[in-house]
Design a protein around this motif. Structure first.
Motif, short mmCIF file in Angstrom:
data_model
loop_
_atom_site.label_atom_id
_atom_site.label_comp_id
_atom_site.label_asym_id
_atom_site.label_seq_id
_atom_site.Cartn_x
_atom_site.Cartn_y
_atom_site.Cartn_z
N LEU A 39 40.62 84.59 14.72
CA LEU A 39 39.85 85.86 14.67
C LEU A 39 38.56 85.63 15.45
N VAL A 40 38.37 86.41 16.50
CA VAL A 40 37.21 86.15 17.37
C VAL A 40 36.32 87.39 17.49
N LYS A 41 35.00 87.12 17.65
CA LYS A 41 34.08 88.27 17.67
C LYS A 41 33.47 88.52 19.05
N ASN A 42 33.69 87.59 20.00
CA ASN A 42 33.19 87.83 21.35
C ASN A 42 34.04 87.07 22.37
N GLN A 43 33.79 87.35 23.64
CA GLN A 43 34.57 86.75 24.74
C GLN A 43 34.53 85.23 24.69
N ASP A 44 33.34 84.67 24.36
CA ASP A 44 33.18 83.21 24.42
C ASP A 44 34.12 82.49 23.45
N GLU A 45 34.47 83.17 22.37
CA GLU A 45 35.32 82.50 21.37
C GLU A 45 36.80 82.49 21.79
N VAL A 46 37.13 83.32 22.76
CA VAL A 46 38.53 83.38 23.20
C VAL A 46 38.86 82.10 23.96
N GLY A 47 39.90 81.42 23.56
CA GLY A 47 40.28 80.17 24.22
C GLY A 47 39.67 78.95 23.56
N ASP A 48 38.70 79.16 22.69
CA ASP A 48 38.07 78.03 22.00
C ASP A 48 38.82 77.81 20.68
N ARG A 49 39.55 76.70 20.63
CA ARG A 49 40.40 76.49 19.46
C ARG A 49 39.61 76.09 18.20
N SER A 50 38.25 75.98 18.36
CA SER A 50 37.46 75.75 17.14
C SER A 50 37.01 77.09 16.53
N SER A 51 37.46 78.18 17.14
CA SER A 51 37.14 79.51 16.58
C SER A 51 37.83 79.66 15.22
N PHE A 52 37.48 80.74 14.51
CA PHE A 52 38.00 80.92 13.14
C PHE A 52 39.51 81.14 13.14
N CYS A 53 40.21 80.20 12.53
CA CYS A 53 41.68 80.24 12.53
C CYS A 53 42.16 80.69 11.15
N ILE A 54 43.06 81.65 11.11
CA ILE A 54 43.50 82.14 9.79
C ILE A 54 44.74 81.40 9.32
N GLY A 67 63.61 81.44 10.58
CA GLY A 67 62.18 81.35 10.91
C GLY A 67 61.88 80.46 12.10
N LYS A 68 62.91 80.21 12.94
CA LYS A 68 62.67 79.27 14.04
C LYS A 68 62.68 79.94 15.41
N ILE A 69 62.00 79.28 16.33
CA ILE A 69 61.97 79.72 17.73
C ILE A 69 62.80 78.70 18.51
N TYR A 70 63.71 79.20 19.36
CA TYR A 70 64.62 78.31 20.09
C TYR A 70 64.39 78.35 21.59
N GLY A 71 64.72 77.26 22.23
CA GLY A 71 64.79 77.21 23.69
C GLY A 71 63.55 76.70 24.39
N TYR A 72 62.54 76.29 23.65
CA TYR A 72 61.29 75.87 24.31
C TYR A 72 60.95 74.42 23.95
N LYS A 73 60.39 73.74 24.94
CA LYS A 73 59.88 72.38 24.68
C LYS A 73 58.35 72.45 24.79
N GLY A 74 57.67 71.86 23.81
CA GLY A 74 56.19 71.83 23.84
C GLY A 74 55.57 73.21 23.70
N LEU A 75 56.19 74.04 22.88
CA LEU A 75 55.69 75.42 22.75
C LEU A 75 54.42 75.51 21.89
N LYS A 76 53.46 76.28 22.40
CA LYS A 76 52.22 76.52 21.65
C LYS A 76 51.85 78.00 21.87
N ILE A 77 51.67 78.71 20.77
CA ILE A 77 51.30 80.12 20.89
C ILE A 77 49.95 80.32 20.19
N ASP A 78 48.95 80.69 20.96
CA ASP A 78 47.65 81.00 20.36
C ASP A 78 47.44 82.50 20.46
N ILE A 79 47.19 83.11 19.30
CA ILE A 79 46.93 84.55 19.29
C ILE A 79 45.44 84.74 19.02
N TRP A 80 44.83 85.53 19.86
CA TRP A 80 43.40 85.80 19.70
C TRP A 80 43.26 87.25 19.25
#
Ligand SMILES: CC(=O)SCCNC(=O)CCNC(=O)[C@H](O)C(C)(C)COP(=O)(O)OP(=O)(O)OC[C@H]1O[C@@H](n2cnc3c(N)ncnc32)[C@H](O)[C@@H]1OP(=O)(O)O
Length: 470
Positions: A39-54, A67-80
């Protein structure tokens, strides 16, 4: 939504996929493991993984049966997710993608099932912070302020230095209004992520209202800004012949603002409206255990200062002081007088079931902890009540009993169903089954009594601490 393929290689097409040799079937990755929501409150927090994570209830539920995702290696999904406009942006990175026997999960569709239209592209998302900086203020400007609590001292510390006045307000609006419905639709992802079993409500139904809790800061210049802290969706049910019941169906305080009294303020505000508009009562739709705890604390506080109830409480305490638990002929502590139940509903909008939940806490907080006899009598009376609750259920269920027992794994309860059947007991040659069964039942009942005592004491402590703060 941005799909970044580490190493710059394109996602393989179907032809190439066929040629990839997998030694074993793709085990997939759990959505809970590779998705993070910030959850981010300004542009600077976007992309910063120390921002508030729920900490979402369960992301797996949105990804197929397992509940699984298939077909990807090294998958990382960050939602801002922006707490300014409640838009979202998904940053997806992976090393490679290929069909390992279970297909390739369509991430775009899966994420849209959670975030819907509020998910936008990165540039648009970054611009939304300035473009939509006043969106909450604009939507809420027509709302009716139900409660306004000035903030002082430390509570204003995170506001701007030029801030002159800060207040927390609860604003009531109808969801049928287009801008309000639109704002709610941007909040739905948070409902899905943070409210267990949460699902969107029908905003086309005129009986829905929403209460927003916001922090309003007025600058020295006279201008003001508004920050959304949480909300509660309330349905107005028709009650025969000419009344309404308010049902709190969804309540959410943004995680970074939880535990600061805003949930309580929302509930108090709904209660305030219920009393001032003289509705029939206030109910909750499948409250979580924690919400129920909060509700009982709040209702008990109201009941404690409710003059007409004092006589009934005092008389219950006298019977506990004088009562002799060895005499099983009369109950030490009966429930509240039926007349009081009706008065409490009429004046405080607390329904009968909820009043009964609060009753024992009301008695407990008024007991002298040094009066051992009285305390023992209280525990005996709770035990008697628990047993009679179960026996009542028993007679309704042809001998089948459902009892709730605490377990060692946290807050969730375990339910045990057992059948008490006289014939079965006679058939038991040694009588051992019957005695084992009754021993187990006794143990379960004792556990249940202990759990109820623990809950009563916990709520009583909380209520006393609130009472001292007021
Ligand atoms: C019908 C349904 O919607 S069921 C689903 C309910 N919603 C959810 O589960 C979503 C996730 N949870 C939430 O959003 C929140 O936790 C809510 C809405 C349940 C409660 O909101 P909060 O703002 O956290 O509640 P609030 O701060 O008023 O009270 C929580 C705690 O803060 C304490 N508190 C309340 N007021 C104050 C205060 N002024 N100062 C210090 N502490 C306070 C309370 O005693 C309570 O403490 P406890 O947990 O030790 O008993």
């Amino acid at each position: 939504m941005a799909l970044k393929h580490k190493g710059g290689e394109p996602v393989p097409d179907a032809k190439k996929r066929k040629r990839v040799g997998f030694t074993k079937i793709d085990p997939g990755i759990e959505a809970n493991e590779c998705i993070k929501v910030f959850l981010v409150k300004n542009q600077d927090e976007v992309g910063d993984r120390s921002s508030f994570c729920i900490d979402p209830v369960d992301l797996n539920q949105f990804f197929g049966e397992d509940g699984k995702i298939y077909g990807y290696k090294g998958l990382k999904i960050d939602i801002w997710l922006s707490i300014v406009s409640f838009h979202g942006y998904a940053e997806i990175t992976f090393e490679s993608a290929s069909d390992g026997g279970k297909g390739i999960t369509d991430l775009k569709t899966a994420l849209q099932n959670i975030f819907g239209e509020s998910l936008i592209e990165k540039t648009d998302f970054l611009e939304s912070f300035s473009r939509e900086s006043q969106c909450i203020r604009t939507v809420l400007s027509d709302g009716a302020v139900v409660r306004s609590v000035p903030l002082m001292g430390d509570e204003t510390s995170e506001t701007h230095v030029d801030a002159e006045v800060s207040a927390v307000e609860v604003i009531r609006m109808n969801l049928l209004s287009m801008p309000v419905g639109l704002l709610y639709s941007r909040l739905i992802p948070l409902v899905l992520l943070l409210v267990e079993g949460g699902s969107p409500i029908d905003i086309a139904d005129p009986r829905w209202e929403i209460y927003f809790v916001v922090k309003k800061t007025r600058e020295k210049s006279g201008d003001y800004s508004i920050k959304l802290l949480g909300f509660a969706a309330v349905y107005q049910f028709y009650h025969y012949p000419d009344s309404t019941r308010l049902r709190i169906s969804q309540i959410l305080v943004l995680p970074q603002y939880q535990g600061k009294g805003y949930g309580r303020l929302l509930l108090e505000s709904v209660n305030f409206v219920a009393v001032s508009e003289n509705v029939y009562d206030v109910t909750f739709e499948e409250p979580s255990e924690y919400l129920q705890h909060l509700r009982t604390c709040i209702d008990t506080l109201h009941l404690l200062s409710f003059e007409p109830l004092k006589l009934a409480i005092n008389s219950a305490i006298s019977s506990l002081k004088e009562g002799n638990p060895s005499k099983k002929t009369s109950k030490l502590l009966s429930g509240p007088p039926p007349r009081m139940t009706e008065i409490v509903r009429q004046k405080l909008k607390i329904n009968k079931k909820q009043f009964l939940r609060c009753w024992e806490v009301l008695i407990y907080v008024n007991l002298d902890p040094k009066d051992k006899k009285c305390m023992d009598n209280f525990k005996t009376s709770v035990s008697d009540r628990v047993r009679s609750d179960i026996l009542d259920k028993d007679s309704e269920n042809n001998g089948k009993r459902l009892i709730e027992v605490p377990n060692d794994y946290g807050h969730d309860m375990t339910f045990v169903v057992f059948q008490s059947n006289a014939d079965e007991e006679v058939d038991d040659q040694n009588g051992s089954l019957a005695s084992d069964q009754s021993r187990t039942q006794e143990e379960q009942l004792n556990q249940l009594v202990d759990k109820q005592m623990k809950d009563i004491i916990e709520i009583a402590k909380k209520v006393s601490s609130f009472d001292n703060k007021q």
